[in-house]
Design a protein around this motif. Structure first.
Motif, PDB file in Angstrom:
ATOM      1  N   ILE A  99     -11.471  -9.181   3.078  1.00 55.98           N
ATOM      2  CA  ILE A  99     -10.474  -7.467   3.151  1.00 55.98           C
ATOM      3  C   ILE A  99     -10.672  -7.119   1.835  1.00 55.98           C
ATOM      4  CG2 ILE A  99      -8.315  -6.862   3.524  1.00 55.98           C
ATOM      5  CD1 ILE A  99      -7.921  -9.158   5.399  1.00 55.98           C
ATOM      6  N   ALA A 100     -10.213  -7.549   0.748  1.00 57.59           N
ATOM      7  CA  ALA A 100     -10.251  -6.840  -0.500  1.00 57.59           C
ATOM      8  C   ALA A 100     -11.734  -6.266  -0.936  1.00 57.59           C
ATOM      9  CB  ALA A 100      -9.960  -7.662  -1.801  1.00 57.59           C
ATOM     10  N   VAL A 101     -12.820  -6.896  -0.684  1.00 57.57           N
ATOM     11  CA  VAL A 101     -14.105  -6.246  -0.840  1.00 57.57           C
ATOM     12  C   VAL A 101     -14.203  -5.034   0.010  1.00 57.57           C
ATOM     13  CG1 VAL A 101     -16.526  -6.659  -0.957  1.00 57.57           C
ATOM     14  CG2 VAL A 101     -14.989  -8.310  -1.843  1.00 57.57           C
ATOM     15  N   GLY A 102     -13.923  -5.241   1.498  1.00 56.17           N
ATOM     16  CA  GLY A 102     -14.192  -4.591   2.451  1.00 56.17           C
ATOM     17  C   GLY A 102     -13.394  -3.080   2.046  1.00 56.17           C
ATOM     18  N   ILE A 103     -12.434  -3.289   1.389  1.00 58.35           N
ATOM     19  CA  ILE A 103     -11.057  -1.932   1.396  1.00 58.35           C
ATOM     20  C   ILE A 103     -11.786  -1.537   0.051  1.00 58.35           C
ATOM     21  CG2 ILE A 103      -8.894  -1.345   0.708  1.00 58.35           C
ATOM     22  CD1 ILE A 103      -8.761  -2.250   3.529  1.00 58.35           C
ATOM     23  N   VAL A 104     -12.188  -2.076  -0.915  1.00 58.14           N
ATOM     24  CA  VAL A 104     -12.674  -1.415  -2.053  1.00 58.14           C
ATOM     25  C   VAL A 104     -13.986  -0.682  -1.922  1.00 58.14           C
ATOM     26  CG1 VAL A 104     -13.225  -1.736  -4.630  1.00 58.14           C
ATOM     27  CG2 VAL A 104     -11.421  -3.063  -3.592  1.00 58.14           C
ATOM     28  N   GLY A 105     -14.728  -1.320  -1.239  1.00 60.86           N
ATOM     29  CA  GLY A 105     -16.257  -0.996  -1.130  1.00 60.86           C
ATOM     30  C   GLY A 105     -16.274  -0.140   0.066  1.00 60.86           C
TER      31      GLY A 105
END
Lengths: 289, 342, 250
Positions: free
Chosen positions: A222-228
């Motif tokens: 989720i974090a990687v998806g949200i940030v990128g």
């Protein structure tokens, strides 16, 4: 300095590998699959089960695990998602609940105790730029690069890959083009499950298998998806590098327990400044008028 | 020519007779309307007193937990009626809990001060934290609320702030169990009536519009982001209150306040009871919480159970049991002859 | 009709990748005018309206309303200033009754400022509005769920939604599309009444016969550029417009 680069690179690629499963199904195809936490641990745990209880050779166990992950992905689609396609609430909650059910079943049945571990593919370490590094970690980086590159080509050049993107953008139009959106969505889910299984099999050998890894995987993806930006493969890479290097630097200079703080801060900052993700485009509430 | 039958569903006679002002025409009609509304409320108010009177505290504690989860479920239902799909009620719950705990531990404020402060401050903090997500499509709210609830727990663990992994213990508790149970009972009933009233008003209509169609609400001149913030604030304040209550109920606060139970069980209650009905989630809470208590012996299987119930209901019975009960109460089904064609 | 310019659009541009949807379009709108906006499909009419009303952000140019710069403002801000619009594809609140669909605009800050309004009063006002657009008053129709209403009713409800805002300018995006001849015939008088009341309007339409009956002035778009601007009779005779609509002989 060199060790920062090497460890940062390895860690970033680990994050990227974890995130592409979610990116493919949810970001690119628009099918919610939040069972990835459960799928990850299951995919890591099955080879251990096969090897230690049935004495099956390692490569065979790995292949079986991948197959079973694919089947479970297909089952999740058939039993759950197909009935509620379009109802985002039901999709998210349904897959989310199943993922947690899998995780907690594994935990509650006490099967994964101490010592559940799958062996690395290649034992041993080597020196890269004067920094000691396991072969397994190099393998992770290579796998991540190959998969991401492969996904990029797949979603842009092959018919099936383009279909994946099509059903997310406008399902009716996709249907009008003869794309069976149900079948494509199921394929997408299966592919996502296999990707997460590959990630599990490649990454878990680095340590013991814990059920909580499943939740971490969810947070990371989720974090990687949200940030990128979930639907953007370059975004995933960029986000992985940003998060990976921040974490490595934080671990070296502040302390190893600060992963979560780094992720948390990254998410909050990105959401405040650029809600669609650094390279993403479509997440904001923008009804097509 | 064989006679074929079809199923017909029509309103009961008494429903038609008790419509509008005719409800006052006789006791039967008045009772038909009043009983389903008054009876549960009355039971909820009287039963704890009876149980405590005979010294039966175990079931009273279960009622307390039902009310806590009931309020969480109500707040979830409210936020859902405004278009906010939350998977992290635990986040708001935990924030309220930690604020109350910290206030009590550091400044020695008594519960009747920490709870109100924690409720409002918890609401503010939660809204601040989640406000930037409101610009994204609905599903990201759920994802991020879930991620944040897990993350905050890890952050507290990592930084050893606010007691770290062990938490803060030895906090003030309530004088006696009467206060505890009636505080939550009244709170939950207040939430029920407040939310129902609110969602049926014009103000609430804006929320319901946002759930269905953002664009139409915007074109009516409404600043949807401001309204989403209001919905978030109202919802998270209720959770923060219950978090603060919980802290003074057990006397400690630790990272377990961010436990997934507090996120998932309320959702299960709502889906079971029927989203949008408010009474349904409360019924769901009173059904699921005792069951989960009885399952306490099975530890983590509890969560598997919630999840399976959740997945099953979300797919098979999405409107929940409240609609089902309502339908059976108001309407009857019968077989009717189909006139055979010549 | 006085010479008061209330809306001024200057050089408005919008690109989607390499496609220029709106290409440096400029025009002025005077108080009380009914401006027709026509052009072949894909010429950028709806995009232009989206840019003016805030649903899409322009890549260049300016929009001024009564001297105030509203370029790129949020849709709800622009609605509150008094510019209402209908949507080509109507998306009402399907589960709510028809009259409840109008409560949201009645709840907006603009209407609150103009009229006040307590809970309960809006219901009556909503039913009045529906009657004005032709819903049968003493029937069940205003109380039916919007999802159960036929298309013509939904379009008229869309019109009522705009009127609920008590707007200065109403922009109609193909209001008559999908309506039968009788529905068009019953809706035209409502628009004519709005004209008589001095309402300023921009009307996007493909049904040129109906449009020319009521329009004071017409703008023609083609491939995002404005190719004509003038009286309806004159504009439709110009070569450029004829070529755009009918094609040219090879």
């Amino acid at each position: 300095m060199d060790s920062i680069i090497i460890y940062g690179l390895v860690y970033s690629m680990t994050l990227a590998l974890t995130a592409i499963g979610l990116s493919l199904t949810f970001g690119i195809s628009g099918v919610a699959n939040f069972a990835i936490g459960g799928l990850y641990v299951l995919a890591g745990y099955l080879p251990w089960l096969f090897i230690s209880n049935f004495g099956i050779p390692y490569p065979v166990a790995v292949v079986m695990s991948l197959l079973i992950s694919a089947i479970i992905g297909a089952l999740i689609y058939q039993l759950i998602l197909q009935r509620v396609r379009g109802y985002l609430l039901a999709e998210v909650i349904g897959t989310f609940a199943i993922g947690i059910a899998i995780l907690e079943t594994i935990r509650a049945s006490g099967l994964v105790g101490f010592g559940a571990k799958i062996p690395p593919f290649i034992q041993g370490t080597t020196m890269l730029l004067g920094v000691p590094i396991d072969f397994q970690r190099i393998f992770i980086v290579l796998t991540a690069l190959i998969l991401i590159g492969g996904l990029w080509l797949f979603t842009r050049r092959t018919k099936v890959g383009l279909a994946f993107r099509g059903i997310a953008q406008n399902e009716r139009t996709a249907l009008a083009f003869g794309i069976e959106s149900d079948r494509i969505a199921m394929l997408s889910l299966v592919a996502g499950s296999v990707l997460i299984a590959i990630a599990a099999i490649t990454i878990l050998p680095l340590g013991l298998i814990h059920v909580d890894n499943g939740y971490e995987v969810l947070i990371i993806a989720i974090a990687v998806g949200i940030v990128g930006g979930l639907e953007s493969l370059p975004g995933i890479i960029l986000a992985s590098f940003i998060l990976g290097f921040s974490q490595t630097l934080a671990a070296m200079f502040i302390g190893t327990h600060w992963i979560m703080v780094v992720f948390l801060a990254a998410i909050v900052i990105v959401l405040a400044l650029r809600p669609s993700g650094l390279l993403g485009r479509f997440k904001e509430i923008e009804e097509r008028v | 020519m064989t006679t074929a039958y079809r199923k017909e569903r029509i309103d009961r006679g008494i429903k038609a007779r008790s419509d509008d002002i005719f409800a006052l025409s006789s006791y039967r009609e008045a009772l038909y309307l009043l009983v389903p509304r008054v009876l549960p409320v009355g039971l909820l108010l009287i039963v704890p007193a009876i149980l405590l009177g005979i010294g039966e505290t175990y079931w009273v504690k279960i009622i307390i937990m039902c009310c806590v989860f009931g309020a969480l479920a109500l707040s979830w239902d409210f936020m859902h009626s405004a278009g906010l799909l939350s998977l992290g009620q635990a986040l708001f719950f935990g924030i309220g809990a930690y604020i109350a705990g910290a206030l009590n531990a550091s400044f020695n404020l008594p519960p009747y001060l920490t709870i109100p402060i924690a409720t409002i401050a918890g609401g503010f903090l939660s809204t601040l934290l989640m406000s930037s997500v409101l610009r994204l499509r609905g599903i990201y709210f759920g994802i991020i609320s879930f991620a944040l609830s897990l993350m905050l727990a890890r952050v507290i663990e990592a930084t050893h702030l606010l007691g770290g992994t062990e938490g803060i213990s030895g906090l003030a508790t309530f004088p006696n169990i009467w206060v505890e149970v009636y505080l939550v009972v009244i709170a939950v009933l207040f939430c029920l009536f407040f939310f129902r009233r609110l969602i049926n008003s014009d103000y609430g209509l804006v929320f319901r519009g946002m759930m269905e169609n953002d664009r139409a609400v915007m074109s009516g001149g409404i600043n949807i982001y401001w309204f989403k913030i209001q919905a978030l604030f109202i919802g998270s304040t209720v959770c923060a209150f219950m978090g603060a209550f919980m802290v003074h109920y057990i006397g400690t606060v630790g990272i377990s306040v961010f436990a997934m139970d507090y996120s998932i069980l309320p959702v299960a209650c709502v889906i079971l009871g029927g989203p949008g009905t408010f009474a349904g989630p409360l019924i769901g809470a009173f059904l699921l919480v005792p069951v989960s208590e009885l399952m306490r012996a099975f530890s983590t299987w509890r969560i598997v159970f919630y999840c399976v119930v959740l997945a099953f209901f979300v797919i098979a019975v999405p409107e929940g049991i409240f609609h089902f009960i309502q339908r059976r109460y108001h309407q009857l089904e019968r077989k009717v002859e189909v006139e055979a064609r010549q | 009709m006085n010479d008061n310019i209330i809306l001024k659009v200057t050089d408005l541009t919008k690109k989607f990748g390499n496609v220029v949807a709106v290409d440096h379009v400029s025009f002025e709108l005077r108080q009380g005018e009914l401006l027709g906006l026509i052009g072949p499909n894909g010429s950028g009419k709806t995009t232009l309206v989206n840019l003016i009303t805030g649903y899409q952000k322009p890549d260049g140019g300016k929009v001024t309303y009564r001297g105030k710069d509203i370029t790129g403002a949020a849709p709800y801000t622009i609605a509150n200033l008094g510019i209402a619009r209908t949507f080509q594809i109507v998306k009402p609140f399907y589960h709510l009754p028809a009259y409840k669909n109008l409560i949201v605009p009645l709840y907006s800050p603009r209407v609150k400022k103009l009229r006040g309004g307590k809970y309960g009063e809006r219901d009556a006002k909503a039913i009045d509005l529906l009657e004005e657009v032709g819903f049968e008053r003493d029937s069940v129709v205003p109380f039916k769920a919007a999802g159960a209403l036929p298309h013509g009713y939904l379009k008229r409800m869309e019109l009522a939604r705009c009127m609920a805002l008590e707007p200065d300018i109403i922009i109609f995006d193909e209001l008559f599309s999908g309506m039968s001849m009788s529905e068009v015939a019953s809706t035209l008088p409502i628009i004519e009444k709005l004209v008589e009341e001095g309402e300023t309007m921009i009307v996007i339409e493909h049904r040129l016969k109906e449009l020319f009956r009521i329009a004071n002035r017409v703008i023609v778009l083609n491939f995002g550029r404005k190719i004509a601007d003038g009286l309806p009779r004159e504009v439709i005779q110009t070569e450029v417009v004829k070529k755009a609509y009918l094609g040219s002989e090879a």
